[in-house]
Scaffold this motif. Sequence first.
Motif, PDB file in Angstrom:
ATOM      1  N   CYS A   1       0.817  -1.211   0.000  1.00  0.00           N
ATOM      2  CA  CYS A   1       0.000   0.000   0.000  1.00  0.00           C
ATOM      3  C   CYS A   1       0.851   1.261   0.000  1.00  0.00           C
ATOM      4  O   CYS A   1       0.377   2.335  -0.378  1.00  0.00           O
ATOM      5  N   SER A   2       2.098   1.152   0.445  1.00  0.00           N
ATOM      6  CA  SER A   2       2.977   2.319   0.487  1.00  0.00           C
ATOM      7  C   SER A   2       3.541   2.666  -0.890  1.00  0.00           C
ATOM      8  O   SER A   2       4.214   3.681  -1.043  1.00  0.00           O
ATOM      9  N   ILE A   3       3.239   1.820  -1.880  1.00  0.00           N
ATOM     10  CA  ILE A   3       3.680   2.071  -3.264  1.00  0.00           C
ATOM     11  C   ILE A   3       2.499   2.674  -4.017  1.00  0.00           C
ATOM     12  O   ILE A   3       1.550   1.969  -4.369  1.00  0.00           O
ATOM     13  N   PRO A   4       2.482   3.988  -4.274  1.00  0.00           N
ATOM     14  CA  PRO A   4       1.282   4.631  -4.832  1.00  0.00           C
ATOM     15  C   PRO A   4       0.884   4.138  -6.221  1.00  0.00           C
ATOM     16  O   PRO A   4      -0.259   4.288  -6.621  1.00  0.00           O
ATOM     17  N   MET A   5       1.814   3.539  -6.968  1.00  0.00           N
ATOM     18  CA  MET A   5       1.488   3.096  -8.336  1.00  0.00           C
ATOM     19  C   MET A   5       0.882   1.704  -8.377  1.00  0.00           C
ATOM     20  O   MET A   5       0.546   1.199  -9.446  1.00  0.00           O
ATOM     21  N   ILE A   6       0.746   1.046  -7.240  1.00  0.00           N
ATOM     22  CA  ILE A   6       0.219  -0.318  -7.231  1.00  0.00           C
ATOM     23  C   ILE A   6      -1.239  -0.308  -6.767  1.00  0.00           C
ATOM     24  O   ILE A   6      -1.533   0.072  -5.631  1.00  0.00           O
ATOM     25  N   GLY A   7      -2.129  -0.693  -7.670  1.00  0.00           N
ATOM     26  CA  GLY A   7      -3.537  -0.801  -7.332  1.00  0.00           C
ATOM     27  C   GLY A   7      -3.923  -2.248  -7.111  1.00  0.00           C
ATOM     28  O   GLY A   7      -3.064  -3.129  -6.964  1.00  0.00           O
ATOM     29  N   GLY A   8      -5.217  -2.497  -7.098  1.00  0.00           N
ATOM     30  CA  GLY A   8      -5.707  -3.834  -6.832  1.00  0.00           C
ATOM     31  C   GLY A   8      -5.293  -4.868  -7.860  1.00  0.00           C
ATOM     32  O   GLY A   8      -4.976  -6.012  -7.514  1.00  0.00           O
ATOM     33  N   VAL A   9      -5.261  -4.469  -9.127  1.00  0.00           N
ATOM     34  CA  VAL A   9      -4.932  -5.422 -10.195  1.00  0.00           C
ATOM     35  C   VAL A   9      -3.478  -5.872 -10.085  1.00  0.00           C
ATOM     36  O   VAL A   9      -3.174  -7.071 -10.097  1.00  0.00           O
ATOM     37  N   ARG A  10      -2.552  -4.903  -9.962  1.00  0.00           N
ATOM     38  CA  ARG A  10      -1.127  -5.263  -9.864  1.00  0.00           C
ATOM     39  C   ARG A  10      -0.860  -6.041  -8.578  1.00  0.00           C
ATOM     40  O   ARG A  10      -0.082  -7.008  -8.577  1.00  0.00           O
ATOM     41  N   ALA A  11      -1.490  -5.633  -7.491  1.00  0.00           N
ATOM     42  CA  ALA A  11      -1.293  -6.344  -6.224  1.00  0.00           C
ATOM     43  C   ALA A  11      -1.779  -7.780  -6.344  1.00  0.00           C
ATOM     44  O   ALA A  11      -1.138  -8.713  -5.843  1.00  0.00           O
ATOM     45  N   GLY A  12      -2.888  -7.971  -7.041  1.00  0.00           N
ATOM     46  CA  GLY A  12      -3.413  -9.319  -7.248  1.00  0.00           C
ATOM     47  C   GLY A  12      -2.474 -10.171  -8.079  1.00  0.00           C
ATOM     48  O   GLY A  12      -2.275 -11.361  -7.789  1.00  0.00           O
ATOM     49  N   GLN A  13      -1.874  -9.564  -9.096  1.00  0.00           N
ATOM     50  CA  GLN A  13      -0.921 -10.290  -9.929  1.00  0.00           C
ATOM     51  C   GLN A  13       0.312 -10.701  -9.121  1.00  0.00           C
ATOM     52  O   GLN A  13       0.818 -11.815  -9.260  1.00  0.00           O
ATOM     53  N   LEU A  14       0.766  -9.792  -8.264  1.00  0.00           N
ATOM     54  CA  LEU A  14       1.925 -10.095  -7.424  1.00  0.00           C
ATOM     55  C   LEU A  14       1.608 -11.208  -6.424  1.00  0.00           C
ATOM     56  O   LEU A  14       2.417 -12.111  -6.211  1.00  0.00           O
ATOM     57  N   GLU A  15       0.428 -11.149  -5.826  1.00  0.00           N
ATOM     58  CA  GLU A  15       0.043 -12.193  -4.868  1.00  0.00           C
ATOM     59  C   GLU A  15      -0.112 -13.551  -5.554  1.00  0.00           C
ATOM     60  O   GLU A  15       0.253 -14.583  -4.999  1.00  0.00           O
TER      61      GLU A  15
END
Length: 383
Positions: free
Chosen positions: A15-29
Amino acid sequence: MNRMETERMYAYFLCSIPMIGGVRAGQLEERFGSPQGIYEAGVTGWRECVSESIAEYMDRQKKEDAWRQEYAQLAEKQIHLVFPWEEGFPKKLLTIPDPPYGFFYKGRLPKDTIPSVAVIGARECSEYGRYVAEELGRYLGTHRIQVISGMARGIDGISQQAALSAGGTSYGVLGCGVDICYPSQNRRLYEELGREGGLLSTYAPGIRAMPAYFPPRNRIVSGLSDALIVIEARQKSGTLITVDMALEQGRDVYVVPGRITDRLSDGCNRLLNQGAGVMLSPEQFLEEFLQSWEERQELPVESDIYKRKKKHRKNKNLQLKEPLKKVYERLTPVPKTAETILAELWEKGEYLDIAALHRALMELELSGYVRQSSPGYFGTSAN
């Protein structure tokens, strides 16, 4: 620190990375299994899912390690953080494109069980726009409708202040951390929202407002709302970006008409020409809006009303011939775009081309089975 709290801490790192939204976070997870797995993957692993610049930003955050202290200080600053898998996360945001991975707030969150309306418009508004925003905000506040907006200068802030002054509730969605008052001239409103409503953001505390952060912020404004009202917008206006997002999310859009010679109303009048709902008075709007809102609410299965509506829908369905029956089965009270309906049909193995789908939707609408809440959005009629 227990395992759940450890995972929350590493989720905060994302969450501390402003360019990462739900889609990118989901891909990373999906790639690394958990927030801690993402953190431990390092810059080499991150490059598999995000751009080079984002991976480098994440690497700097990890090396500086300040995020751990920031996470530990959230409670001290009276800032709350909620994730989609936790109780309390706004349900409306779970259904929008690119839902936020984490959500920060001071004060309270909007209640899912109470109607919410977003009021947006020009920052440099006219006296007429100011008057309408004040009257509308006051009326919504008096009738306990939650007012959502961006706490911006002009229409947004005026309507929110009026709602609070009337004893109602309002929620400001910020394009920066919730610990930052932006714009600074709305300090009084910022403090009142923190006490009487809520200050909300997808950006971590300490993140300053930047132009690139406001369009993503706007999707939260519309996403938290059941309907959107536009008061004054130029032909090329950031307000219209929020309108597009609201339509994509299936929200009803209402517009306050303006004079054809008034450049502040060019955007509004164009939306009316494209089929947006017209707001002629707060009373007229609220009557229409509440009827639509009530129709969209999920009724409990044991409710007699629910059973009658379900039986009525089934009987209507039996009367339809193909392909109308297949198309009608994909519709719900919450409007969808033709593209969404087509994709759902294809997923079920029902192959229909877009022209045939539009013909079917038109026939269903003429027969009273379907209604268009706004241009290009189709849902089941209330009858």
